[in-house]
Design a protein around this motif. Structure first.
Motif: not given
Length: 128
Positions: A69-74
């Motif tokens: 699982t990946c979480c991309t925070l902008v």
């Protein structure tokens, strides 16, 4: 992954040096996005098919990619951070726990960057 908790705990016990509270990090998040590595492979296959004019995409990716699982925070300044988590046992995979762990990982990557900013600001204040 424990950096955020440790930082929060040490903040209440140490007044000697400035710390970046978790709330400050949260305020800097513009948006967050979650996906599995399999989702990423599928998206890449769809894009490739679209670019080549194919009507259907062929997704040639192992199912085990669905356990990452990946979480991309902008961040508000446009910087992007990628956190990830992996479940070893497919029978125990929980998408929500995967998202939580990936987000914790991403937050752990943001913390040193914000600590650097804080230190730079503190040094500037000393020079003034």
């Amino acid at each position: 992954m424990n950096d955020i908790r440790i930082e929060g705990e040490s903040q209440s016990t140490s007044l000697a040096s400035p710390r970046v509270p978790l709330a400050t990090i949260e305020e800097q998040i513009h948006s967050e996005h979650y996906f599995t590595a399999w989702d990423g492979a599928a998206g890449a296959a769809i894009r490739k098919a679209s670019e080549s004019g194919d009507d259907e995409a062929t997704i040639d990716a192992p199912e085990v990619l669905g356990l990452m699982t990946c979480c991309t925070l902008v961040m508000r300044n446009g910087f992007v951070v990628l956190g990830k988590s992996y479940c070893v046992n497919a029978d125990r995979f929980d998408p929500e726990l995967g998202r939580q762990a990936a987000r914790q990982d991403a937050l752990g990557l943001v913390l040193p960057l914000m600590n650097y900013e804080l230190r730079t600001a503190a040094m500037g204040a000393q020079d003034a």
